[in-house]
Write a protein that holds these residues in place. Structure first.
Motif, mmCIF file in Angstrom:
data_model
loop_
_atom_site.group_PDB
_atom_site.id
_atom_site.type_symbol
_atom_site.label_atom_id
_atom_site.label_comp_id
_atom_site.label_asym_id
_atom_site.label_seq_id
_atom_site.Cartn_x
_atom_site.Cartn_y
_atom_site.Cartn_z
ATOM 1 N N SER A 166 83.655 58.046 69.597
ATOM 2 C CA SER A 166 82.894 58.616 68.431
ATOM 3 C C SER A 166 83.512 59.877 68.088
ATOM 4 N N GLU A 226 79.612 59.610 60.507
ATOM 5 C CA GLU A 226 79.675 60.076 61.568
ATOM 6 C C GLU A 226 79.761 58.793 62.699
ATOM 7 N N GLY A 231 78.271 50.319 68.450
ATOM 8 C CA GLY A 231 78.348 51.044 67.620
ATOM 9 C C GLY A 231 78.005 51.894 66.238
ATOM 10 N N THR A 264 79.475 56.915 66.030
ATOM 11 C CA THR A 264 78.704 57.445 67.632
ATOM 12 C C THR A 264 79.473 55.895 68.415
#
Length: 245
Positions: free
Chosen positions: A26, A8, A61, A10
């Motif tokens: 993302s 993941e 991030g 982001t």
């Protein structure tokens, strides 16, 4: 209820001085997904893969691997790279080692696998991909396609949770591209989770679960291959596909 993402990302941002290379990227990659990154050269595909493998520091991030924040500066990047396999455009094989020794070095040195077990796994993978008869040769005795296939086998020998492939066919003669992509297809069928930067649109359409179109460091559009290749929403995506297809 959907499974948690294996990977993941982001709000990822990466700059080189004043130049923004990745801007608010993302991405979520589920277990067994094959995510293909497409876009013009310089769009940020390779830099994104290098950030995922912690080969580049990020400016902002979060990157999580199986729920763990691996972008935390306190994380030892070597421990993360033990869980991720990466294959580059250049084969990066050790020229002084045989094919077999190239494939068993990391399992033994990094993962503590006994030599015999490491060799058994490497030989099984080499045989599976038509390279068993090359095991004792040095890389300079192999064709470019064979060397890139060995690089893929070397990455798979560590049993990675995630496999990152960076334009692995870009340096090959056209007739050698197919034999390398065949290994990637086999791994996709086997359920290996992959993020692949590629210029091979036919391959992306056939194998990907998700296609991401990068433009100027941003994921401008992402979706299933059928949607991206037949009905892209963004005009810039349509322009790119008209040029490359």
């Amino acid at each position: 209820m959907s499974a948690a993402p294996l990977l993941e990302v982001t709000g990822l941002r990466k700059c080189y001085g004043e130049r923004v290379v990745l801007d608010d990227v993302s991405l979520a990659v589920q277990p067994h997904d094959v995510v293909c990154l497409i876009g013009s050269s310089g769009s940020g595909k390779s830099t994104l893969l290098r950030c995922l493998n912690l080969l580049e520091d990020i400016d902002d991030g979060v990157i999580r691997l199986d729920g763990e924040e691996i972008s935390d500066p306190r994380i030892d990047p070597r421990s993360v790279r033990q869980r991720i396999g990466m294959v580059f455009q250049a084969y990066n094989l050790f020229p002084h080692l045989s094919v077999l020794d190239n494939c068993t070095l990391a399992p033994q040195r990094v993962h503590g696998v006994p030599r015999r077990a490491a060799e058994e796994r490497a030989l099984a993978l080499l045989d599976r991909f038509g390279l068993a008869d090359q095991a004792r040769k040095h890389p300079d005795r192999l064709s470019g396609g064979q060397q890139q296939r060995v690089a893929l086998v070397r990455a798979l020998c560590t049993g990675p949770e995630l496999l990152l492939l960076d334009e692995i066919t870009a340096a090959l003669d056209p007739e050698l591209v197919g034999e390398v992509l065949e290994i990637v297809r086999a791994e996709a069928v086997a359920g290996t989770t992959m993020v692949v930067a590629t210029h091979e649109m036919g391959f992306a359409r056939e194998v990907a679960t998700t296609v991401c179109f990068l433009h100027q460091g941003r994921i401008l559009e992402q979706g299933p291959p059928e949607q991206i290749f037949t009905d892209p929403r963004e005009e810039r995506t349509r322009q790119f596909l008209r040029r490359v297809l």
